[in-house]
Design an enzyme around this catalytic site. Sequence first.
Site, PDB file in Angstrom:
ATOM      1  N   ASP A 116       0.829  -1.209   0.000  1.00  0.00           N
ATOM      2  CA  ASP A 116       0.000   0.000   0.000  1.00  0.00           C
ATOM      3  C   ASP A 116       0.861   1.256   0.000  1.00  0.00           C
ATOM      4  O   ASP A 116       0.343   2.366  -0.119  1.00  0.00           O
ATOM      5  CB  ASP A 116      -1.004   0.000   1.154  1.00  0.00           C
ATOM      6  CG  ASP A 116      -0.355  -0.114   2.526  1.00  0.00           C
ATOM      7  OD1 ASP A 116       0.886  -0.173   2.612  1.00  0.00           O
ATOM      8  OD2 ASP A 116      -1.107  -0.167   3.527  1.00  0.00           O
TER       9      ASP A 116
ATOM     10  N   GLU B 236       9.533  -4.396  10.475  1.00  0.00           N
ATOM     11  CA  GLU B 236       9.933  -3.058  10.032  1.00  0.00           C
ATOM     12  C   GLU B 236      10.333  -2.163  11.202  1.00  0.00           C
ATOM     13  O   GLU B 236       9.664  -2.116  12.231  1.00  0.00           O
ATOM     14  CB  GLU B 236       8.800  -2.387   9.251  1.00  0.00           C
ATOM     15  CG  GLU B 236       9.165  -0.995   8.755  1.00  0.00           C
ATOM     16  CD  GLU B 236       8.166  -0.390   7.788  1.00  0.00           C
ATOM     17  OE1 GLU B 236       8.405   0.740   7.325  1.00  0.00           O
ATOM     18  OE2 GLU B 236       7.143  -1.050   7.497  1.00  0.00           O
TER      19      GLU B 236
END
Length: 274
Positions: free
Chosen positions: A49, A187
Amino acid sequence: MSKQTVSKRVTAPSLRARKGAEKIVALTAYTAPMAQLLDPHCDLLLVGDSLGMVVHGLSTTVGVTVEMMILHGQAVMRGSTQALVAIDLPFGSYERSPEQAFDTASRIMMETGAQAVKVEAAEGVADSIAFLTGRGIPVIGHVGLRPQAVNLDGGFKARGRNDAERERVLAEARATDEAGAIAMVVEGVTPELAAEVTAAVGCPTIGIGASSACDGQILVTEDMLGLFDWTPKFVRRYADLRGAIEVGAAGYAADVRAASFPGEAEEYRLGTRK
């Protein structure tokens, strides 16, 4: 019917089996031409996204829609034959319930032909991962810095810098793994936490800003190729795409203004096929 040679894609089971083995190479892809260039080099192409920011100029990923993900997912599938293609479920399309997650994921997979979806860790998402995997949908999890939670977290900030955050990331990682995720993006965490997460889960971890302790790595391709002036700390630039584009555009503009383009080589002539 003529016999066609079809390349076999990386499968969900084979990707999961890479735990502790050869490092997984992953990059983002949003278009067919880029997917075609990246496909021979990658095990995983993620239609992230992040396309909202990289392609559409949004300030965050929150405004990305399911329709946008499907459109770009279809393009990446057309441009690739080898890598496993996974597509992000965008913000608001899966958090309400496992049933909502299944409706979104099944639609995306049916309309694109992709092999997996990706979801960010949040309260209750592990239940949705289990619901999806139990119904034939491979899922990649995402822990640590969560771009879809940017408004809650106050920006794109590294996670796990204190004991409470560390425990939360580890708990989310374990829950994601136990729910049946085939892999997990980690992440924006410290090398120590990345190593802890990698050791704590049975599925392979794919780091982005999470050190080489993970089982593989992923970057936003346009960051890696130097398309933007600024890139995050964890990005290594392997090319200067921005500079090359600027040089090419400047040369084209100069030739047009000087009436040297198009020239004879670029013109059609009567009585010829060229």
